[in-house]
Design a protein around this motif. Structure first.
Motif, mmCIF file in Angstrom:
data_model
loop_
_atom_site.group_PDB
_atom_site.id
_atom_site.type_symbol
_atom_site.label_atom_id
_atom_site.label_comp_id
_atom_site.label_asym_id
_atom_site.label_seq_id
_atom_site.Cartn_x
_atom_site.Cartn_y
_atom_site.Cartn_z
ATOM 1 N N ILE A 79 0.815 -1.204 0.000
ATOM 2 C CA ILE A 79 0.000 0.000 0.000
ATOM 3 C C ILE A 79 0.852 1.258 0.000
ATOM 4 N N HIS A 80 0.247 2.347 -0.440
ATOM 5 C CA HIS A 80 0.866 3.676 -0.367
ATOM 6 C C HIS A 80 0.478 4.267 0.983
ATOM 7 N N LEU A 81 1.397 4.220 1.917
ATOM 8 C CA LEU A 81 1.066 4.566 3.299
ATOM 9 C C LEU A 81 0.479 5.970 3.467
ATOM 10 N N PRO A 82 1.034 7.017 2.840
ATOM 11 C CA PRO A 82 0.503 8.367 3.082
ATOM 12 C C PRO A 82 -0.954 8.557 2.669
ATOM 13 N N CYS A 113 10.581 -11.417 12.581
ATOM 14 C CA CYS A 113 10.711 -10.469 11.471
ATOM 15 C C CYS A 113 10.963 -9.100 12.089
ATOM 16 N N THR A 114 12.173 -8.584 11.916
ATOM 17 C CA THR A 114 12.569 -7.366 12.628
ATOM 18 C C THR A 114 12.883 -6.196 11.722
ATOM 19 N N SER A 115 12.762 -6.388 10.407
ATOM 20 C CA SER A 115 13.096 -5.300 9.478
ATOM 21 C C SER A 115 11.924 -5.036 8.534
ATOM 22 N N PHE A 116 11.733 -3.772 8.190
ATOM 23 C CA PHE A 116 10.601 -3.324 7.374
ATOM 24 C C PHE A 116 11.106 -2.447 6.241
ATOM 25 N N ALA A 117 10.378 -2.440 5.125
ATOM 26 C CA ALA A 117 10.656 -1.528 4.011
ATOM 27 C C ALA A 117 9.389 -0.758 3.685
ATOM 28 N N TYR A 118 9.496 0.573 3.611
ATOM 29 C CA TYR A 118 8.338 1.416 3.307
ATOM 30 C C TYR A 118 7.983 1.278 1.826
ATOM 31 N N PRO A 119 6.761 0.839 1.491
ATOM 32 C CA PRO A 119 6.394 0.699 0.076
ATOM 33 C C PRO A 119 6.523 2.026 -0.672
ATOM 34 N N TYR A 120 7.078 1.951 -1.852
ATOM 35 C CA TYR A 120 7.326 3.119 -2.701
ATOM 36 C C TYR A 120 8.293 4.115 -2.043
ATOM 37 N N GLY A 121 8.815 3.804 -0.886
ATOM 38 C CA GLY A 121 9.668 4.738 -0.155
ATOM 39 C C GLY A 121 8.908 5.926 0.397
ATOM 40 N N LYS A 122 7.588 5.828 0.502
ATOM 41 C CA LYS A 122 6.748 6.949 0.927
ATOM 42 C C LYS A 122 6.234 6.727 2.351
ATOM 43 N N PHE A 123 6.483 7.697 3.214
ATOM 44 C CA PHE A 123 6.061 7.573 4.598
ATOM 45 C C PHE A 123 6.213 8.922 5.291
ATOM 46 N N SER A 124 5.654 9.021 6.468
ATOM 47 C CA SER A 124 5.816 10.221 7.294
ATOM 48 C C SER A 124 6.186 9.777 8.702
ATOM 49 N N ASP A 125 6.354 10.735 9.589
ATOM 50 C CA ASP A 125 6.767 10.417 10.957
ATOM 51 C C ASP A 125 5.792 9.457 11.640
ATOM 52 N N LYS A 126 4.507 9.611 11.352
ATOM 53 C CA LYS A 126 3.537 8.733 12.018
ATOM 54 C C LYS A 126 3.701 7.286 11.576
ATOM 55 N N HIS A 127 4.153 7.071 10.338
ATOM 56 C CA HIS A 127 4.362 5.705 9.874
ATOM 57 C C HIS A 127 5.623 5.108 10.495
ATOM 58 N N VAL A 128 6.614 5.946 10.721
ATOM 59 C CA VAL A 128 7.804 5.481 11.452
ATOM 60 C C VAL A 128 7.392 5.018 12.844
#
Length: 256
Positions: free
Chosen positions: A158-161, A187-202
């Motif tokens: 998904i596109h998180l924003p 599972c300890t590592s994550f990748a943000y889909p499309y590289g799109k995210f904001s502070d709340k997603h972090v």
């Protein structure tokens, strides 16, 4: 003074060509030490098409991928997973190879090359991503048993924003649970889909229990400057030639 020296050394045509090259490529930027760690981002690996020796977009060829690993190994790279990189006491010369999405060709075409160089990798799975040929549970189990790390990438990419916060958090958590079910490992590592995210997603990623998360920010940094939940990666696009690969590895990106 400088312009005069350039003209004297290269001639006017040479200076124009050099300026044009500098406007396109980052060769004039100061190279980063090879001892600093790198995280490389791939997606798909496929055999080269008859009409072109290079890949395109998110697809690199097996020839390119093997050449990349050979160059890195020849220059002292120590191949590790993302989690190993972040846990290491001495990260000098460490290179973490990552793949996003979980394409089946990560098993059929990338993994034989990884094994040739005794290189682990971190693969970020979007377990329900539509319209792709995904890694099968059997492939994932075999690779995981051999040392490949599997991270999460939301369930459906998904596109998180643009996603409702409750759904975003649910996708993040569900992908972690799904990867753990597939591998039988944390599972300890994550990748943000499309590289799109904001502070709340972090914050969501942290709340879900991830220790690291990778982005698409193209930077080379000493590890002391790494933010564990916003790790930079170098994009290995299929159309890059050897010069562009070298620029990416030494400067962070090849284009200005």
């Amino acid at each position: 003074m400088i312009e005069g020296l350039l003209v004297a050394a290269f001639g006017l045509a040479g200076v124009i060509a050099l300026v044009a090259l500098a406007a396109r490529y980052n060769f004039w930027r100061w190279p980063k030490p090879l001892g600093w760690p790198r995280i490389l981002m791939y997606h798909r690996i496929q055999p080269a098409a008859a009409e072109s020796p290079r890949g395109e977009g998110i697809t690199a060829t097996t020839t390119q991928f093997e050449a990349h690993l050979a160059w890195l190994a020849a220059h002292g790279a120590r191949f590790v997973t993302v989690s190993e990189l972040m846990a290491a006491e001495n990260p000098a010369h460490m290179v973490a190879i990552t793949f996003d999405d979980g394409y089946a060709d990560n098993f059929t075409h990338a993994w034989p090359i990884l094994k040739k160089f005794s290189a682990p990798a971190t693969i970020y799975l979007a377990p329900d991503m539509p319209d792709i040929e995904r890694l099968s549970p059997e492939m994932i189990a075999e690779m995981s048993a051999a040392g490949i790390e599997f991270g999460a990438h939301t369930m459906t990419h998904i596109h998180l924003p643009s996603t409702d916060d409750n759904q975003a958090l649910a996708e993040i958590q569900a992908s972690k649970d799904a990867v753990e079910s597939l591998t039988g490992k944390p599972c300890t590592s994550f990748a943000y889909p499309y590289g799109k995210f904001s502070d709340k997603h972090v914050a969501m990623v942290a709340a879900a229990g991830f220790a690291t998360a990778v982005t698409t920010k193209k930077k080379i940094l000493p590890r002391r400057k790494f933010d564990p939940l916003c790790l930079p990666r170098l994009s290995m696009v299929g159309q890059m030639n050897r010069f562009e690969f070298w620029l990416t590895i030494t400067r962070g990106r090849y284009r200005v």
